[in-house]
Write a protein that holds these residues in place. Structure first.
Motif, short mmCIF file in Angstrom:
data_model
loop_
_atom_site.label_atom_id
_atom_site.label_comp_id
_atom_site.label_asym_id
_atom_site.label_seq_id
_atom_site.Cartn_x
_atom_site.Cartn_y
_atom_site.Cartn_z
N GLN A 88 -19.36 97.24 21.49
CA GLN A 88 -20.03 98.52 21.74
C GLN A 88 -21.55 98.37 21.63
O GLN A 88 -22.30 98.88 22.46
N THR A 89 -22.00 97.64 20.62
CA THR A 89 -23.44 97.41 20.41
C THR A 89 -24.08 96.77 21.64
O THR A 89 -25.21 97.09 22.00
N TYR A 90 -23.36 95.87 22.29
CA TYR A 90 -23.89 95.18 23.47
C TYR A 90 -23.51 95.87 24.78
O TYR A 90 -23.74 95.34 25.86
N GLY A 91 -22.93 97.07 24.68
CA GLY A 91 -22.58 97.84 25.87
C GLY A 91 -21.50 97.18 26.70
O GLY A 91 -21.49 97.32 27.92
N LEU A 92 -20.61 96.48 26.05
CA LEU A 92 -19.56 95.74 26.75
C LEU A 92 -18.23 96.49 26.60
O LEU A 92 -17.71 96.61 25.49
N PHE A 93 -17.72 96.97 27.70
CA PHE A 93 -16.44 97.67 27.68
C PHE A 93 -15.37 96.76 28.25
O PHE A 93 -15.41 96.40 29.42
N ARG A 94 -14.47 96.33 27.39
CA ARG A 94 -13.37 95.45 27.78
C ARG A 94 -13.84 94.26 28.62
O ARG A 94 -13.39 94.04 29.74
N PRO A 95 -14.75 93.45 28.06
CA PRO A 95 -15.28 92.31 28.81
C PRO A 95 -14.25 91.20 28.96
O PRO A 95 -13.31 91.08 28.18
N MET A 118 -3.77 99.10 17.79
CA MET A 118 -5.11 99.19 18.35
C MET A 118 -5.12 98.59 19.75
O MET A 118 -4.32 97.71 20.06
N ARG A 119 -6.02 99.07 20.56
CA ARG A 119 -6.14 98.59 21.93
C ARG A 119 -6.77 97.20 21.95
O ARG A 119 -7.75 96.94 21.24
N TYR A 120 -6.22 96.32 22.77
CA TYR A 120 -6.80 95.00 22.98
C TYR A 120 -8.22 95.20 23.53
O TYR A 120 -8.41 95.88 24.53
N PRO A 121 -9.25 94.63 22.87
CA PRO A 121 -10.64 94.97 23.21
C PRO A 121 -11.22 94.26 24.43
O PRO A 121 -12.34 94.57 24.84
N PHE A 122 -10.47 93.32 25.00
CA PHE A 122 -11.01 92.53 26.10
C PHE A 122 -10.26 92.84 27.40
O PHE A 122 -9.19 93.41 27.40
N ASN A 123 -10.85 92.40 28.49
CA ASN A 123 -10.22 92.50 29.80
C ASN A 123 -9.02 91.57 29.84
O ASN A 123 -8.99 90.57 29.12
N TYR A 124 -8.06 91.88 30.67
CA TYR A 124 -6.90 91.00 30.80
C TYR A 124 -7.18 89.80 31.70
O TYR A 124 -6.39 88.88 31.77
N HIS A 125 -8.31 89.80 32.36
CA HIS A 125 -8.75 88.63 33.12
C HIS A 125 -9.56 87.76 32.16
O HIS A 125 -10.20 88.24 31.24
N PHE A 126 -9.52 86.45 32.39
CA PHE A 126 -10.21 85.53 31.50
C PHE A 126 -10.58 84.28 32.27
O PHE A 126 -10.11 84.06 33.39
N GLN A 127 -11.42 83.45 31.67
CA GLN A 127 -11.74 82.14 32.22
C GLN A 127 -11.42 81.10 31.16
O GLN A 127 -11.72 81.30 29.99
N ASP A 128 -10.82 80.01 31.58
CA ASP A 128 -10.42 78.95 30.66
C ASP A 128 -11.15 77.67 31.02
O ASP A 128 -11.03 77.17 32.14
N THR A 129 -11.91 77.14 30.06
CA THR A 129 -12.67 75.92 30.32
C THR A 129 -11.75 74.72 30.55
O THR A 129 -12.13 73.77 31.24
N MET A 130 -10.55 74.77 30.02
CA MET A 130 -9.58 73.69 30.24
C MET A 130 -9.16 73.66 31.72
O MET A 130 -9.08 72.59 32.33
N VAL A 131 -8.94 74.83 32.29
CA VAL A 131 -8.57 74.94 33.70
C VAL A 131 -9.73 74.48 34.58
O VAL A 131 -9.54 73.73 35.54
N LEU A 132 -10.93 74.92 34.22
CA LEU A 132 -12.11 74.51 34.97
C LEU A 132 -12.31 73.00 34.92
O LEU A 132 -12.59 72.36 35.93
N ALA A 133 -12.11 72.42 33.74
CA ALA A 133 -12.25 70.96 33.60
C ALA A 133 -11.21 70.23 34.45
O ALA A 133 -11.52 69.22 35.08
N ASN A 134 -9.98 70.73 34.48
CA ASN A 134 -8.94 70.12 35.32
C ASN A 134 -9.33 70.17 36.79
O ASN A 134 -9.14 69.20 37.53
#
Length: 184
Positions: A88-95, A118-134
């Protein structure tokens, strides 16, 4: 108005591998701005839960002494409230979060949210550095024997002496940006 491209990196250290039987012990959040500068970095400690199984091997890997850990740790609810306040402090809604093998961490955070209603605070989309490395391995941009965080960091000449949530999260941010530079 340009949308913020702040990146949110996350990592957890847990009491085992099963997000239904084990718990998060520490969760780290790192927020970087559009210029890759670290704006926020903190590791939140979660107190040992009476229902959670504790795997001694996990504690050895994480280097966590539960007795010491519990002296300064908060409840699951308080940790989730703190994370929500930071977002909230950084104005990030479900990042969207970025992490190394981040589906593991996401599963633990989602289980913790569910237990605390409680509601999961993040977006359901994500990036994985392991996938990117592969993917970078597949196209010949990096030559590494595996996609462990230490291996990727070593490839880029980064310090690989870590295994705490905050250090792992900071390292994940560094390797993420190094890999993005290879794509340019």
């Amino acid at each position: 108005m340009k949308m913020s491209t702040h990146k949110i990196f996350m990592d957890t250290e847990t009491s085992g591998l099963d997000n239904q039987k084990n718990q998060i012990l520490t969760i780290a959040i790192v927020i970087c701005d559009d210029n890759r500068n670290e704006l926020f970095a903190e590791e939140f400690k979660v107190a040992q839960q009476p229902w959670a199984q504790i795997n001694k091997q996990a504690l050895e890997v994480n280097g966590i002494n539960l007795e010491e850990h519990n002296k300064t740790a908060d409840s699951e609810v308080v940790v989730l409230q703190k994370i929500n306040k930071v977002l909230q402090t950084y104005g990030l809604f479900r990042p969207m979060v970025i992490g190394q093998n981040v589906t593991f961490d996401i599963g633990f955070v989602q289980a913790m949210c569910k237990r605390q209603f409680m509601r999961y605070p993040f977006n359901y989309h994500f990036q994985d550095t392991m996938v990117l490395a592969n993917a970078l391995k597949d196209v010949g941009k990096i030559d590494i024997p595996n996609v462990k965080l230490g291996t990727i960091a070593g490839f880029f000449g980064l310090d690989t002496d870590f295994h705490r949530a905050l250090e792992d999260t900071r390292m994940t941010a560094q390797v993420y940006y190094k890999m993005l530079d290879l794509i340019k």
